[in-house]
Design a protein around this motif. Structure first.
Motif, PDB file in Angstrom:
ATOM      1  N   MET A 191      19.263 -21.730 -21.382  1.00 61.79           N
ATOM      2  CA  MET A 191      18.602 -23.031 -21.339  1.00 61.79           C
ATOM      3  C   MET A 191      18.248 -23.418 -19.912  1.00 61.79           C
ATOM      4  O   MET A 191      17.279 -24.140 -19.677  1.00 61.79           O
ATOM      5  N   SER A 192      19.032 -22.951 -18.934  1.00 61.87           N
ATOM      6  CA  SER A 192      18.703 -23.204 -17.532  1.00 61.87           C
ATOM      7  C   SER A 192      17.459 -22.436 -17.118  1.00 61.87           C
ATOM      8  O   SER A 192      16.615 -22.945 -16.384  1.00 61.87           O
ATOM      9  N   LEU A 193      17.337 -21.207 -17.601  1.00 64.91           N
ATOM     10  CA  LEU A 193      16.175 -20.384 -17.270  1.00 64.91           C
ATOM     11  C   LEU A 193      14.933 -20.865 -17.999  1.00 64.91           C
ATOM     12  O   LEU A 193      13.843 -20.958 -17.419  1.00 64.91           O
ATOM     13  N   CYS A 194      15.091 -21.156 -19.279  1.00 58.42           N
ATOM     14  CA  CYS A 194      13.951 -21.484 -20.147  1.00 58.42           C
ATOM     15  C   CYS A 194      13.992 -22.966 -20.502  1.00 58.42           C
ATOM     16  O   CYS A 194      14.299 -23.358 -21.626  1.00 58.42           O
ATOM     17  N   ASN A 195      13.679 -23.802 -19.530  1.00 60.16           N
ATOM     18  CA  ASN A 195      13.712 -25.255 -19.718  1.00 60.16           C
ATOM     19  C   ASN A 195      12.334 -25.829 -19.994  1.00 60.16           C
ATOM     20  O   ASN A 195      12.096 -27.017 -19.841  1.00 60.16           O
TER      21      ASN A 195
ATOM     22  N   ALA B 160      14.757 -31.516 -29.918  1.00 60.49           N
ATOM     23  CA  ALA B 160      16.171 -31.523 -29.525  1.00 60.49           C
ATOM     24  C   ALA B 160      16.537 -30.157 -28.978  1.00 60.49           C
ATOM     25  O   ALA B 160      15.883 -29.153 -29.286  1.00 60.49           O
ATOM     26  N   ASN B 161      17.585 -30.108 -28.151  1.00 61.27           N
ATOM     27  CA  ASN B 161      18.054 -28.815 -27.659  1.00 61.27           C
ATOM     28  C   ASN B 161      19.556 -28.700 -27.870  1.00 61.27           C
ATOM     29  O   ASN B 161      20.245 -29.678 -28.152  1.00 61.27           O
ATOM     30  N   SER B 162      20.058 -27.493 -27.734  1.00 59.36           N
ATOM     31  CA  SER B 162      21.447 -27.220 -28.086  1.00 59.36           C
ATOM     32  C   SER B 162      22.424 -27.527 -26.963  1.00 59.36           C
ATOM     33  O   SER B 162      23.529 -28.008 -27.206  1.00 59.36           O
ATOM     34  N   VAL B 163      22.060 -27.220 -25.757  1.00 52.90           N
ATOM     35  CA  VAL B 163      22.942 -27.461 -24.605  1.00 52.90           C
ATOM     36  C   VAL B 163      22.104 -27.936 -23.435  1.00 52.90           C
ATOM     37  O   VAL B 163      20.910 -27.684 -23.372  1.00 52.90           O
ATOM     38  N   GLY B 164      22.729 -28.637 -22.501  1.00 61.57           N
ATOM     39  CA  GLY B 164      22.011 -29.113 -21.333  1.00 61.57           C
ATOM     40  C   GLY B 164      21.839 -28.007 -20.316  1.00 61.57           C
ATOM     41  O   GLY B 164      22.799 -27.339 -19.953  1.00 61.57           O
ATOM     42  N   GLY B 165      20.602 -27.795 -19.859  1.00 60.94           N
ATOM     43  CA  GLY B 165      20.345 -26.765 -18.863  1.00 60.94           C
ATOM     44  C   GLY B 165      20.661 -27.268 -17.462  1.00 60.94           C
ATOM     45  O   GLY B 165      20.627 -28.463 -17.190  1.00 60.94           O
ATOM     46  N   GLN B 166      20.954 -26.370 -16.549  1.00 56.30           N
ATOM     47  CA  GLN B 166      21.244 -26.745 -15.173  1.00 56.30           C
ATOM     48  C   GLN B 166      20.092 -27.532 -14.561  1.00 56.30           C
ATOM     49  O   GLN B 166      20.296 -28.499 -13.841  1.00 56.30           O
ATOM     50  N   PHE B 167      18.870 -27.078 -14.823  1.00 55.31           N
ATOM     51  CA  PHE B 167      17.715 -27.697 -14.193  1.00 55.31           C
ATOM     52  C   PHE B 167      17.157 -28.850 -15.024  1.00 55.31           C
ATOM     53  O   PHE B 167      16.252 -29.528 -14.603  1.00 55.31           O
ATOM     54  N   GLY B 168      17.691 -29.059 -16.201  1.00 54.59           N
ATOM     55  CA  GLY B 168      17.207 -30.126 -17.051  1.00 54.59           C
ATOM     56  C   GLY B 168      15.975 -29.709 -17.821  1.00 54.59           C
ATOM     57  O   GLY B 168      15.067 -29.078 -17.271  1.00 54.59           O
TER      58      GLY B 168
ATOM     59  N   SER C  56      13.473 -22.583 -32.146  1.00 58.50           N
ATOM     60  CA  SER C  56      13.087 -21.507 -31.241  1.00 58.50           C
ATOM     61  C   SER C  56      14.279 -21.127 -30.373  1.00 58.50           C
ATOM     62  O   SER C  56      14.890 -21.993 -29.739  1.00 58.50           O
ATOM     63  N   ASN C  57      14.619 -19.842 -30.369  1.00 57.09           N
ATOM     64  CA  ASN C  57      15.588 -19.308 -29.412  1.00 57.09           C
ATOM     65  C   ASN C  57      14.815 -18.752 -28.232  1.00 57.09           C
ATOM     66  O   ASN C  57      14.127 -17.736 -28.363  1.00 57.09           O
TER      67      ASN C  57
ATOM     68  N   SER D  92      20.277 -15.930 -26.098  1.00 57.03           N
ATOM     69  CA  SER D  92      21.651 -16.261 -26.446  1.00 57.03           C
ATOM     70  C   SER D  92      21.573 -17.129 -27.686  1.00 57.03           C
ATOM     71  O   SER D  92      20.936 -18.191 -27.665  1.00 57.03           O
ATOM     72  N   GLN D  93      22.162 -16.685 -28.787  1.00 59.03           N
ATOM     73  CA  GLN D  93      21.899 -17.262 -30.098  1.00 59.03           C
ATOM     74  C   GLN D  93      22.158 -18.762 -30.169  1.00 59.03           C
ATOM     75  O   GLN D  93      21.525 -19.480 -30.938  1.00 59.03           O
ATOM     76  N   GLY D  94      23.090 -19.253 -29.349  1.00 62.63           N
ATOM     77  CA  GLY D  94      23.386 -20.682 -29.372  1.00 62.63           C
ATOM     78  C   GLY D  94      22.477 -21.528 -28.512  1.00 62.63           C
ATOM     79  O   GLY D  94      22.634 -22.746 -28.447  1.00 62.63           O
ATOM     80  N   ALA D  95      21.527 -20.904 -27.842  1.00 58.93           N
ATOM     81  CA  ALA D  95      20.544 -21.631 -27.034  1.00 58.93           C
ATOM     82  C   ALA D  95      19.271 -21.786 -27.853  1.00 58.93           C
ATOM     83  O   ALA D  95      18.645 -20.793 -28.224  1.00 58.93           O
ATOM     84  N   PHE D  96      18.897 -23.012 -28.168  1.00 58.60           N
ATOM     85  CA  PHE D  96      17.711 -23.199 -29.001  1.00 58.60           C
ATOM     86  C   PHE D  96      17.084 -24.560 -28.770  1.00 58.60           C
ATOM     87  O   PHE D  96      17.706 -25.496 -28.262  1.00 58.60           O
ATOM     88  N   TYR D  97      15.807 -24.649 -29.157  1.00 60.57           N
ATOM     89  CA  TYR D  97      15.070 -25.903 -29.240  1.00 60.57           C
ATOM     90  C   TYR D  97      14.696 -26.131 -30.696  1.00 60.57           C
ATOM     91  O   TYR D  97      14.276 -25.199 -31.382  1.00 60.57           O
ATOM     92  N   ASP D  98      14.838 -27.368 -31.153  1.00 57.02           N
ATOM     93  CA  ASP D  98      14.408 -27.750 -32.494  1.00 57.02           C
ATOM     94  C   ASP D  98      13.214 -28.687 -32.379  1.00 57.02           C
ATOM     95  O   ASP D  98      13.317 -29.782 -31.813  1.00 57.02           O
TER      96      ASP D  98
END
Length: 265
Positions: free
Chosen positions: A36-40, A131-139, A196-197, A230-236
């Motif tokens: 999520m940090s890479l793909c924000n 919505a997203n699954s976890v907060g990315g470092q860069f937002g 989307s993963n 990473s399967q737990g990283a996703f956007y809805d």
């Protein structure tokens, strides 16, 4: 860090068919947060460093090289470098019923002996949420990810889904109200979520081996696969399902109550 995302930039980086490798659980850090940090929301070619002891990812301003020979930009264990880009393919999709909302004015029947029927204008606006699954470092860059998901994650739903294309709608429905009642129309909209993963596509990966020699490969950590998720990283991406006329699908519901003093009957 992020610039405007154009259709050309997004489609120009869509990769051919490939096998994404799920790295969740393969490292000693949270790979969901890493992805999520890479793909924000970005799709442009980017450069990063990663601390392979902690999983901390940082933007590589030197873009893989030394900036003026500064020692802080040199590569040493546990720091490794990589470069590439993100795509946001669809992983899954499902439908659900949204919250019932009022979509018409009220119709007051002050009569004590007859029903009242009238053509009622129903209207509203299609909705888009992400919505997203976890907060990315860069937002997460929400205005950017909405455009990207609208282009990449849901191509097959382009004409039957309102995501990233909010618009007003209206239609006419006949409402019949019993005597001494106040009526109105509500709607239970049919909604769709597309998940989307995000996938990061490694173009170049650099690390030092045990002898301190710099190694350049074209796979993640030299493991032979270049496309990671990473399967737990996703956007809805969530929005209304549309009918053949481009209006939201849903169930209309007639509601009513007894008249009271505020209705001035």
């Amino acid at each position: 860090m992020a610039g405007a995302v154009s259709l050309a930039s997004v489609l120009g980086l869509v990769s051919p068919a490939h096998a994404d490798t799920n790295i969740r659980g393969t490292e000693g850090w949270n790979t969901d947060k890493m992805l999520m940090s890479l793909c924000n929301g970005r799709t442009d070619y980017s450069w990063y460093t990663i601390n392979v002891d902690t999983g901390q990812v940082q933007w590589d301003y030197a873009k893989g090289g030394l900036r003026g020979g500064a020692s802080e930009n040199k590569l040493w264990h546990p720091k490794e470098r990589f470069e590439g880009w993100c795509t946001y393919p669809q992983a899954s999709s499902w439908t659900w019923t949204g919250n019932e909302t009022k979509v018409s004015d009220t119709l007051v029947n002050c009569s004590s002996g007859s029903q009242l029927s009238q053509a009622m204008q129903t209207n509203g606006t299609t909705t888009t949420t992400t919505a997203n699954s976890v907060g990315g470092q860069f937002g997460v860059e929400w205005n950017v990810i909405e455009k990207v998901l609208g282009l990449q994650a849901a191509v097959k739903y382009e004409h039957t889904w309102s995501y990233a294309n909010a618009k007003g709608w209206s239609t006419t429905t006949t409402l019949t109200v019993p005597q001494r009642r106040v009526g109105w129309l509500t709607m239970r909209p049919e909604m769709r979520t597309v998940r989307s993963n995000p996938v990061f596509h490694i173009k170049k990966y650099t690390y030092e081996n045990a002898q301190g020699i710099k190694i350049n490969v074209n796979s993640y950590r030299g493991r032979g696969y270049a496309d990671i998720k990473s399967q737990g990283a996703f956007y809805d991406a969530k929005a209304n399902i549309l009918d053949s006329n481009g209006k939201p699908k849903g169930q209309y519901v007639a509601r009513d109550r007894a008249v009271n003093g505020s209705d001035h009957c």
